[in-house]
Write a protein that holds these residues in place. Sequence first.
Motif, PDB file in Angstrom:
ATOM      1  N   ALA A  17       0.800  -1.396   0.014  1.00 29.84           N
ATOM      2  CA  ALA A  17      -0.116   0.062   0.025  1.00 29.84           C
ATOM      3  C   ALA A  17       0.957   1.351  -0.143  1.00 29.84           C
ATOM      4  O   ALA A  17       1.944   1.333   0.856  1.00 29.84           O
ATOM      5  CB  ALA A  17      -0.877   0.150   1.325  1.00 29.84           C
ATOM      6  N   ILE A  18       0.488   2.407  -0.685  1.00 30.69           N
ATOM      7  CA  ILE A  18       0.906   3.776  -0.744  1.00 30.69           C
ATOM      8  C   ILE A  18      -0.170   4.442  -0.216  1.00 30.69           C
ATOM      9  O   ILE A  18      -1.142   4.566  -0.722  1.00 30.69           O
ATOM     10  CB  ILE A  18       1.325   4.130  -2.195  1.00 30.69           C
ATOM     11  N   VAL A  19       0.185   5.101   1.035  1.00 26.42           N
ATOM     12  CA  VAL A  19      -0.705   5.795   1.723  1.00 26.42           C
ATOM     13  C   VAL A  19      -0.382   7.334   1.601  1.00 26.42           C
ATOM     14  O   VAL A  19       0.776   7.919   1.525  1.00 26.42           O
ATOM     15  CB  VAL A  19      -0.660   5.704   3.023  1.00 26.42           C
ATOM     16  N   LYS A  20      -1.368   8.053   0.819  1.00 27.09           N
ATOM     17  CA  LYS A  20      -1.191   9.455   0.298  1.00 27.09           C
ATOM     18  C   LYS A  20      -1.972  10.477   1.352  1.00 27.09           C
ATOM     19  O   LYS A  20      -2.981   9.937   1.793  1.00 27.09           O
ATOM     20  CB  LYS A  20      -1.501   9.682  -0.904  1.00 27.09           C
ATOM     21  N   GLY A  80       6.650  12.361   0.043  1.00 27.63           N
ATOM     22  CA  GLY A  80       5.742  12.910   1.212  1.00 27.63           C
ATOM     23  C   GLY A  80       4.650  11.651   1.536  1.00 27.63           C
ATOM     24  O   GLY A  80       3.907  11.888   2.297  1.00 27.63           O
ATOM     25  N   ASN A  81       4.554  10.504   0.584  1.00 29.06           N
ATOM     26  CA  ASN A  81       3.799   9.437   0.838  1.00 29.06           C
ATOM     27  C   ASN A  81       4.400   8.351   2.069  1.00 29.06           C
ATOM     28  O   ASN A  81       5.546   8.377   2.146  1.00 29.06           O
ATOM     29  CB  ASN A  81       3.328   8.846  -0.323  1.00 29.06           C
ATOM     30  N   VAL A  82       3.751   7.468   2.268  1.00 31.22           N
ATOM     31  CA  VAL A  82       3.990   6.296   3.069  1.00 31.22           C
ATOM     32  C   VAL A  82       3.983   5.093   2.395  1.00 31.22           C
ATOM     33  O   VAL A  82       2.747   4.827   1.804  1.00 31.22           O
ATOM     34  CB  VAL A  82       3.421   6.359   4.704  1.00 31.22           C
ATOM     35  N   GLU A  83       4.638   4.198   2.304  1.00 30.74           N
ATOM     36  CA  GLU A  83       4.750   2.867   1.751  1.00 30.74           C
ATOM     37  C   GLU A  83       4.780   1.764   2.910  1.00 30.74           C
ATOM     38  O   GLU A  83       5.460   1.604   3.702  1.00 30.74           O
ATOM     39  CB  GLU A  83       5.849   2.818   0.835  1.00 30.74           C
ATOM     40  N   GLU A 106      -3.354   3.541  -2.093  1.00 29.30           N
ATOM     41  CA  GLU A 106      -3.307   2.776  -3.545  1.00 29.30           C
ATOM     42  C   GLU A 106      -2.786   1.227  -2.941  1.00 29.30           C
ATOM     43  O   GLU A 106      -1.880   1.235  -2.083  1.00 29.30           O
ATOM     44  CB  GLU A 106      -2.122   3.299  -4.360  1.00 29.30           C
ATOM     45  N   THR A 107      -3.668   0.268  -3.356  1.00 27.11           N
ATOM     46  CA  THR A 107      -3.204  -1.005  -2.887  1.00 27.11           C
ATOM     47  C   THR A 107      -2.787  -2.129  -4.280  1.00 27.11           C
ATOM     48  O   THR A 107      -3.397  -1.970  -5.298  1.00 27.11           O
ATOM     49  CB  THR A 107      -4.125  -1.654  -2.095  1.00 27.11           C
ATOM     50  N   ALA A 108      -2.023  -2.972  -3.690  1.00 32.37           N
ATOM     51  CA  ALA A 108      -1.819  -4.343  -4.590  1.00 32.37           C
ATOM     52  C   ALA A 108      -1.786  -5.561  -3.767  1.00 32.37           C
ATOM     53  O   ALA A 108      -1.287  -5.487  -2.449  1.00 32.37           O
ATOM     54  CB  ALA A 108      -0.619  -3.959  -5.266  1.00 32.37           C
ATOM     55  N   TRP A 109      -2.523  -6.409  -4.117  1.00 33.03           N
ATOM     56  CA  TRP A 109      -2.563  -7.645  -3.415  1.00 33.03           C
ATOM     57  C   TRP A 109      -1.764  -8.748  -4.063  1.00 33.03           C
ATOM     58  O   TRP A 109      -1.872  -8.933  -5.398  1.00 33.03           O
ATOM     59  CB  TRP A 109      -4.170  -8.194  -3.178  1.00 33.03           C
ATOM     60  N   ALA A 110      -1.236  -9.842  -3.400  1.00 35.69           N
ATOM     61  CA  ALA A 110      -0.493 -10.893  -3.895  1.00 35.69           C
ATOM     62  C   ALA A 110      -0.577 -12.076  -3.050  1.00 35.69           C
ATOM     63  O   ALA A 110      -0.957 -11.714  -1.601  1.00 35.69           O
ATOM     64  CB  ALA A 110       0.862 -10.656  -4.250  1.00 35.69           C
ATOM     65  N   GLU A 111      -0.565 -13.286  -3.471  1.00 39.18           N
ATOM     66  CA  GLU A 111      -0.546 -14.513  -2.683  1.00 39.18           C
ATOM     67  C   GLU A 111       1.202 -14.508  -2.178  1.00 39.18           C
ATOM     68  O   GLU A 111       2.038 -14.099  -2.962  1.00 39.18           O
ATOM     69  CB  GLU A 111      -0.639 -15.613  -3.160  1.00 39.18           C
TER      70      GLU A 111
END
Length: 90
Positions: A6-9, A40-43, A73-78
């Motif tokens: 996740a990228i937090v904006k 300036g974002n957090v990952e 913003e999110t991305a999912w994976a196994e």
Amino acid sequence: MAKLHAIVKGKVQGVWYRAWAQDLAASMNLSGWVRNLNDGNVETEAYGERAVLETFLEKLYDGPPLARVAEVETAWAESGETPSGFRVRR
């Protein structure tokens, strides 16, 4: 095992967001990491059961009291990986 990236904006740096996320993840028995980005974002990248990660994601939208999250913003994976602990990366 699932992985959430996740990228937090928003207003998420200088408000203790990383420490808050680390404490939250630890309390949920998640592993992974969180770090500030130059823009300036957090990952963050977290590993655990999908249902627990979904709850973690919901809470990322809130953040600590001084944060103002505009978007995540999110991305999912196994994942077969299971890093130990949850840490703040520099």
